[in-house]
Scaffold this motif. Structure first.
Motif, PDB file in Angstrom:
ATOM      1  N   GLU A  97       0.497   6.657   1.099  1.00 45.28           N
ATOM      2  CA  GLU A  97      -0.816   5.712   0.140  1.00 45.28           C
ATOM      3  C   GLU A  97      -1.114   6.120  -0.876  1.00 45.28           C
ATOM      4  O   GLU A  97      -1.513   5.312  -1.911  1.00 45.28           O
ATOM      5  CB  GLU A  97      -2.240   5.166   1.524  1.00 45.28           C
ATOM      6  N   CYS A 139       0.421  -0.885   0.047  1.00 47.15           N
ATOM      7  CA  CYS A 139       0.140   0.158  -0.680  1.00 47.15           C
ATOM      8  C   CYS A 139       0.997   1.540  -0.294  1.00 47.15           C
ATOM      9  O   CYS A 139       0.293   2.831  -0.263  1.00 47.15           O
ATOM     10  CB  CYS A 139      -0.950  -0.256   1.727  1.00 47.15           C
ATOM     11  N   ILE A 140       1.747   1.348   0.440  1.00 47.11           N
ATOM     12  CA  ILE A 140       2.769   2.912   0.309  1.00 47.11           C
ATOM     13  C   ILE A 140       3.458   2.662  -1.032  1.00 47.11           C
ATOM     14  O   ILE A 140       4.589   1.478  -1.212  1.00 47.11           O
ATOM     15  CB  ILE A 140       3.824   2.422   1.795  1.00 47.11           C
TER      16      ILE A 140
END
Ligand SMILES: [Zn+2]
Length: 198
Positions: free
Chosen positions: A64, A52-53
């Motif tokens: 995000e 997600c990062i």
């Protein structure tokens, strides 16, 4: 004889920053005896965080969504940009809670010996921002070692333009270290005591 899966786990943990062989061994031995559900959950949060990062496109911070919360926050002072070396430095400065401007992550420091040239860093991106955004002050907040200094001076010269004040954070940071190792009070003071570079 230590079973192979355990030695592999120890080897993998040792590659993480801040984890020496002793800690890696302790963590590995803990994990192989822990509740399988807890270990599965740990592996899932690891994967999810990694998936997600990403890096924020304008500033280079970890986020995000790009642009990140800081870049898209209209209440933050867009005339003030703090230049840091790594994405983790943004987190350190945010924890100190005193900075209300925006950030730019350089992605390293100039280090000819390690093969890091200016082109390898996010300097062109910064020049684009300086051309587009209403930046009045650029605060250089790089590490306080020789390469951090040299990078700061190189940038102060390359980025100098009318209407832009270029400052650097005050010393008081432990010599030869990066921002990530400074405590929050030290960081706040270093930021408040910044001086113009000439
Ligand atoms: Zn951003």
């Amino acid at each position: 004889m230590v079973p192979e899966p355990i030695t592999s786990l120890i080897a993998a943990l040792t590659r993480l920053p801040g984890i020496g062989p002793r800690s890696a061994e302790r963590i590995a031995l803990h994990l192989v005896q822990a509740d399988p559900a807890a270990v599965r959950q740990l592996s899932e949060v690891l994967l999810r965080a990694r998936d997600c990062i990403r890096f924020c496109e304008p500033c280079g911070a970890l986020t995000e969504d790009s642009p990140c919360d800081i870049c898209s926050d209209g209440r933050r002072d867009a005339s003030l940009v703090c230049l840091v070396e790594q994405a983790v430095d943004v987190l350190s400065l945010e924890k100190s809670g005193t900075f209300r401007g925006k950030y730019h992550v350089l992605g390293g420091r100039i280090s000819p010996l390690d093969g890091v040239e200016p082109d390898d860093l996010r300097i062109a991106e910064l020049e684009q921002r300086l051309a587009k955004e209403p930046v009045k002050e650029l605060i250089i907040a790089l590490g306080t070692d020789v390469e951090g200094d040299a990078t700061g001076y190189y940038l102060a010269q390359r980025l100098a333009r009318p209407g832009l004040k270029i400052t650097r954070i005050a010393y008081g940071l432990p010599a030869g270290t990066g921002l990530e190792f400074a405590d929050e009070l030290t960081l706040s003071r270093a930021l408040e005591g910044r001086r113009e570079m000439t």
